[in-house]
Motif scaffolding. Structure first.
Motif, PDB file in Angstrom:
ATOM      1  N   LYS A   1      -9.574  -1.785 -16.525  1.00  0.00           N
ATOM      2  CA  LYS A   1      -9.625  -0.562 -15.732  1.00  0.00           C
ATOM      3  C   LYS A   1      -9.704  -0.929 -14.256  1.00  0.00           C
ATOM      4  CE  LYS A   1     -11.881   2.871 -17.467  1.00  0.00           C
ATOM      5  NZ  LYS A   1     -12.957   3.814 -17.899  1.00  0.00           N
ATOM      6  N   VAL A   2      -8.972  -0.163 -13.420  1.00  0.00           N
ATOM      7  CA  VAL A   2      -8.973  -0.423 -11.981  1.00  0.00           C
ATOM      8  C   VAL A   2      -9.161   0.895 -11.238  1.00  0.00           C
ATOM      9  CG1 VAL A   2      -7.544  -2.494 -12.125  1.00  0.00           C
ATOM     10  CG2 VAL A   2      -6.446  -0.266 -11.877  1.00  0.00           C
ATOM     11  N   PHE A   3      -9.640   0.773  -9.990  1.00  0.00           N
ATOM     12  CA  PHE A   3      -9.939   1.945  -9.167  1.00  0.00           C
ATOM     13  C   PHE A   3      -9.371   1.694  -7.773  1.00  0.00           C
ATOM     14  CE2 PHE A   3     -13.085   1.240 -12.384  1.00  0.00           C
ATOM     15  CZ  PHE A   3     -13.344   2.493 -12.922  1.00  0.00           C
ATOM     16  N   CYS A   4      -8.647   2.687  -7.223  1.00  0.00           N
ATOM     17  CA  CYS A   4      -8.079   2.484  -5.893  1.00  0.00           C
ATOM     18  C   CYS A   4      -7.792   3.824  -5.223  1.00  0.00           C
ATOM     19  CB  CYS A   4      -6.802   1.653  -5.967  1.00  0.00           C
ATOM     20  SG  CYS A   4      -5.405   2.479  -6.731  1.00  0.00           S
ATOM     21  N   HIS A   5      -7.518   3.739  -3.930  1.00  0.00           N
ATOM     22  CA  HIS A   5      -7.097   4.893  -3.136  1.00  0.00           C
ATOM     23  C   HIS A   5      -5.624   5.181  -3.446  1.00  0.00           C
ATOM     24  CE1 HIS A   5      -6.402   7.510   0.281  1.00  0.00           C
ATOM     25  NE2 HIS A   5      -7.671   7.415   0.656  1.00  0.00           N
ATOM     26  N   LYS A   6      -5.276   6.439  -3.674  1.00  0.00           N
ATOM     27  CA  LYS A   6      -3.911   6.791  -4.063  1.00  0.00           C
ATOM     28  C   LYS A   6      -2.868   6.465  -3.003  1.00  0.00           C
ATOM     29  CE  LYS A   6      -4.577  10.436  -7.513  1.00  0.00           C
ATOM     30  NZ  LYS A   6      -4.385  11.882  -7.820  1.00  0.00           N
ATOM     31  N   ASP A   7      -3.282   6.346  -1.760  1.00  0.00           N
ATOM     32  CA  ASP A   7      -2.308   6.051  -0.707  1.00  0.00           C
ATOM     33  C   ASP A   7      -1.599   4.725  -0.950  1.00  0.00           C
ATOM     34  OD1 ASP A   7      -2.918   8.420   0.470  1.00  0.00           O
ATOM     35  OD2 ASP A   7      -3.824   7.576   2.287  1.00  0.00           O
ATOM     36  N   TYR A   8      -2.255   3.811  -1.671  1.00  0.00           N
ATOM     37  CA  TYR A   8      -1.609   2.536  -1.962  1.00  0.00           C
ATOM     38  C   TYR A   8      -0.299   2.731  -2.728  1.00  0.00           C
ATOM     39  CZ  TYR A   8      -5.400  -0.546  -0.440  1.00  0.00           C
ATOM     40  OH  TYR A   8      -6.312  -1.244   0.314  1.00  0.00           O
ATOM     41  N   LEU A   9      -0.221   3.800  -3.497  1.00  0.00           N
ATOM     42  CA  LEU A   9       0.967   4.034  -4.310  1.00  0.00           C
ATOM     43  C   LEU A   9       2.183   4.380  -3.459  1.00  0.00           C
ATOM     44  CD1 LEU A   9      -0.645   6.128  -7.191  1.00  0.00           C
ATOM     45  CD2 LEU A   9      -0.423   3.646  -6.984  1.00  0.00           C
ATOM     46  N   ASP A  10       1.952   4.743  -2.196  1.00  0.00           N
ATOM     47  CA  ASP A  10       3.051   5.093  -1.290  1.00  0.00           C
ATOM     48  C   ASP A  10       3.390   3.980  -0.307  1.00  0.00           C
ATOM     49  OD1 ASP A  10       3.253   7.687  -2.401  1.00  0.00           O
ATOM     50  OD2 ASP A  10       1.592   8.376  -1.137  1.00  0.00           O
ATOM     51  N   PHE A  11       2.602   2.902  -0.292  1.00  0.00           N
ATOM     52  CA  PHE A  11       2.871   1.803   0.628  1.00  0.00           C
ATOM     53  C   PHE A  11       4.133   1.046   0.184  1.00  0.00           C
ATOM     54  CE2 PHE A  11      -1.714   0.905   2.340  1.00  0.00           C
ATOM     55  CZ  PHE A  11      -1.740   2.190   2.833  1.00  0.00           C
ATOM     56  N   ASP A  12       4.912   0.575   1.149  1.00  0.00           N
ATOM     57  CA  ASP A  12       6.107  -0.228   0.858  1.00  0.00           C
ATOM     58  C   ASP A  12       6.116  -1.429   1.794  1.00  0.00           C
ATOM     59  OD1 ASP A  12       8.508  -1.343   0.220  1.00  0.00           O
ATOM     60  OD2 ASP A  12       9.712   0.436   0.609  1.00  0.00           O
ATOM     61  N   VAL A  13       5.798  -2.588   1.248  1.00  0.00           N
ATOM     62  CA  VAL A  13       5.700  -3.797   2.064  1.00  0.00           C
ATOM     63  C   VAL A  13       7.073  -4.272   2.532  1.00  0.00           C
ATOM     64  CG1 VAL A  13       5.876  -5.475   0.171  1.00  0.00           C
ATOM     65  CG2 VAL A  13       4.501  -6.038   2.195  1.00  0.00           C
ATOM     66  N   LEU A  14       8.154  -3.793   1.907  1.00  0.00           N
ATOM     67  CA  LEU A  14       9.502  -4.202   2.301  1.00  0.00           C
ATOM     68  C   LEU A  14      10.048  -3.377   3.449  1.00  0.00           C
ATOM     69  CD1 LEU A  14      11.082  -4.793  -1.232  1.00  0.00           C
ATOM     70  CD2 LEU A  14       9.990  -6.455   0.287  1.00  0.00           C
ATOM     71  N   ASP A  15       9.281  -2.394   3.899  1.00  0.00           N
ATOM     72  CA  ASP A  15       9.725  -1.539   5.007  1.00  0.00           C
ATOM     73  C   ASP A  15       9.789  -2.290   6.334  1.00  0.00           C
ATOM     74  OD1 ASP A  15      10.318   0.770   3.761  1.00  0.00           O
ATOM     75  OD2 ASP A  15       8.429   1.784   4.165  1.00  0.00           O
ATOM     76  N   GLU A  16       9.059  -3.370   6.434  1.00  0.00           N
ATOM     77  CA  GLU A  16       8.978  -4.079   7.712  1.00  0.00           C
ATOM     78  C   GLU A  16       9.413  -5.529   7.562  1.00  0.00           C
ATOM     79  OE1 GLU A  16       4.817  -4.445   8.947  1.00  0.00           O
ATOM     80  OE2 GLU A  16       4.258  -3.770   6.951  1.00  0.00           O
ATOM     81  N   ASP A  17      10.021  -6.047   8.612  1.00  0.00           N
ATOM     82  CA  ASP A  17      10.380  -7.460   8.632  1.00  0.00           C
ATOM     83  C   ASP A  17       9.118  -8.291   8.882  1.00  0.00           C
ATOM     84  OD1 ASP A  17      13.097  -6.925   8.283  1.00  0.00           O
ATOM     85  OD2 ASP A  17      13.398  -6.658  10.438  1.00  0.00           O
ATOM     86  N   VAL A  18       9.085  -9.448   8.292  1.00  0.00           N
ATOM     87  CA  VAL A  18       7.902 -10.297   8.402  1.00  0.00           C
ATOM     88  C   VAL A  18       8.277 -11.631   9.028  1.00  0.00           C
ATOM     89  CG1 VAL A  18       6.126 -11.543   7.123  1.00  0.00           C
ATOM     90  CG2 VAL A  18       6.728  -9.207   6.456  1.00  0.00           C
ATOM     91  N   ASP A  19       7.559 -11.996  10.057  1.00  0.00           N
ATOM     92  CA  ASP A  19       7.677 -13.313  10.667  1.00  0.00           C
ATOM     93  C   ASP A  19       6.428 -14.094  10.270  1.00  0.00           C
ATOM     94  OD1 ASP A  19       7.803 -15.594  12.186  1.00  0.00           O
ATOM     95  OD2 ASP A  19       8.323 -14.588  14.057  1.00  0.00           O
ATOM     96  N   TYR A  20       6.591 -15.052   9.372  1.00  0.00           N
ATOM     97  CA  TYR A  20       5.435 -15.773   8.837  1.00  0.00           C
ATOM     98  C   TYR A  20       4.801 -16.724   9.843  1.00  0.00           C
ATOM     99  CZ  TYR A  20       6.366 -13.920   4.209  1.00  0.00           C
ATOM    100  OH  TYR A  20       6.539 -13.074   3.139  1.00  0.00           O
ATOM    101  N   GLN A  21       5.437 -16.899  11.003  1.00  0.00           N
ATOM    102  CA  GLN A  21       4.843 -17.734  12.040  1.00  0.00           C
ATOM    103  C   GLN A  21       3.926 -16.934  12.959  1.00  0.00           C
ATOM    104  OE1 GLN A  21       5.289 -20.968  11.609  1.00  0.00           O
ATOM    105  NE2 GLN A  21       6.574 -20.292   9.892  1.00  0.00           N
ATOM    106  N   LYS A  22       3.925 -15.618  12.795  1.00  0.00           N
ATOM    107  CA  LYS A  22       3.078 -14.768  13.618  1.00  0.00           C
ATOM    108  C   LYS A  22       1.816 -14.353  12.854  1.00  0.00           C
ATOM    109  CE  LYS A  22       6.777 -12.920  16.543  1.00  0.00           C
ATOM    110  NZ  LYS A  22       7.462 -11.696  17.049  1.00  0.00           N
ATOM    111  N   ASP A  23       0.953 -13.633  13.507  1.00  0.00           N
ATOM    112  CA  ASP A  23      -0.293 -13.177  12.917  1.00  0.00           C
ATOM    113  C   ASP A  23      -0.007 -12.122  11.844  1.00  0.00           C
ATOM    114  OD1 ASP A  23      -2.894 -12.548  12.328  1.00  0.00           O
ATOM    115  OD2 ASP A  23      -3.235 -11.369  14.150  1.00  0.00           O
TER     116      ASP A  23
END
Length: 322
Positions: A101-123
């Motif tokens: 069983k897990v518990f979380c805020h529903k907003d996580y279900l709308d997050f999309d990590v692919l929406d933004e470009d990621v530069d792994y050399q930055k913070d």
């Protein structure tokens, strides 16, 4: 033993290998068995700041990896268990058949990590913070009073989940005990800071199916489907159907499109049911009436939408442009 100097850092070591575990109660097929394929990775850094950067890089990499597989993974604060460490996150996908069983805020279900470009050399801390600021916890770390206090009732999500990845920050827990030290820029001996990062590769297959199916069968995300398209010849005794089906199959293969050709005899209903069960993203259905007019039916397995289009339109849509 090959790490001697701060110049050798940071360092990542990984392997993908079969593991064996004396599982007391094997169950759920590949989800929890005594033999499984595992990706293990370990990071080595000179100090806490470097170790935290490595942890953040892996955190974001895991999120994006699972998203590219069609999985919505939620990082949750988790117990480190026997492996220990000061910080860990489990990556959980929600599924009715989940083990815990897990518990979380529903907003996580709308997050999309692919929406933004990621530069792994930055913070990467802003991305990590976005995915950890809201409440998310496994059953072992869940605090009911805190959950009710900080998460509005209409935003509370209580579900079952499947763990697909787990990352740990060890600090010097293991490096100190084995004498893993290097010389810093001043020539002083420094104990390495470590992290550990795991993905159950074979377990992912079961998790993807549990997260993507209906009462007819599997609905493979296109990025991980064993075949992209299933070509269904509805009437193998019809010369036009055979010729058109074979032609379409060969053209798809010539463009390196993974295609499964259903050319067996039998009733159309059985072929439809089998192809839905297998769950390939797209189905091309060739029947005698359509074949006589150079028309075929294109079906999307995920939505169930079907449309009759010309062969040329279908190939143009399914063959990736160069």
């Amino acid at each position: 033993s090959s790490l001697k100097s701060y110049r050798d850092l940071p360092k990542l070591l990984y392997h993908i290998q079969w593991k064996f575990r004396d599982e007391i109660r094997p169950r759920f097929g590949v989800m929890r068995g005594r033999e499984f394929l595992m990706k293990d990775c370990y990071s080595f850094d000179l100090d806490y700041e470097g170790a935290r950067r490595s942890y953040s890089k892996m955190f974001v990499s895991y999120l994006r990896t699972f998203a590219n597989m069609g999985l919505r993974a939620i990082p949750m604060s988790a117990e480190s268990g026997p492996i220990g460490g000061d910080m860990s996150h489990e990556f959980i996908i929600l599924a009715e058949t989940g083990e815990s069983k897990v518990f979380c805020h529903k907003d996580y279900l709308d997050f999309d990590v692919l929406d933004e470009d990621v530069d792994y050399q930055k913070d990467l801390e802003p991305i990590v913070s976005r995915w950890t600021n809201l409440y998310a916890a496994t059953d072992e770390r869940h605090q009911e009073e805190e959950f009710d206090k900080i998460v509005p009732a209409d935003k509370q999500c209580e579900a079952r989940g499947i763990e697909v990845g787990h990352i740990f920050y060890f600090g010097t827990k293991y490096s100190a005990s084995i004498g893993a030290v290097v010389l810093d820029s001043d020539g002083n001996s420094v104990t390495l800071e470590m992290g550990s990062y795991g993905i159950g590769v074979s377990r992912l297959v079961g998790a993807i199916i549990e997260a993507n199916h209906d009462d007819k069968g599997i609905k493979w995300p296109e990025s991980v489907a064993p075949f992209k398209i299933g070509v269904i010849n509805l009437k193998t005794e019809d010369a036009k159907c055979n010729s058109l089906s074979e032609d379409i199959y060969q053209k798809l293969k010539s463009h390196a499109v993974d295609t499964l050709y259903e050319d067996r005899g039998g009733r159309a209903g059985v072929k439809f049911a089998n192809m839905d069960l297998i769950g390939l993203p797209w189905q091309l259905i060739i029947g005698p009436r359509g074949a006589a007019n150079n028309l075929i039916e294109l079906k999307c397995r995920d939505t169930g939408n079907r449309e009759e289009i010309s062969v040329e339109q279908a190939l143009q849509r399914l063959i990736p442009s160069k």
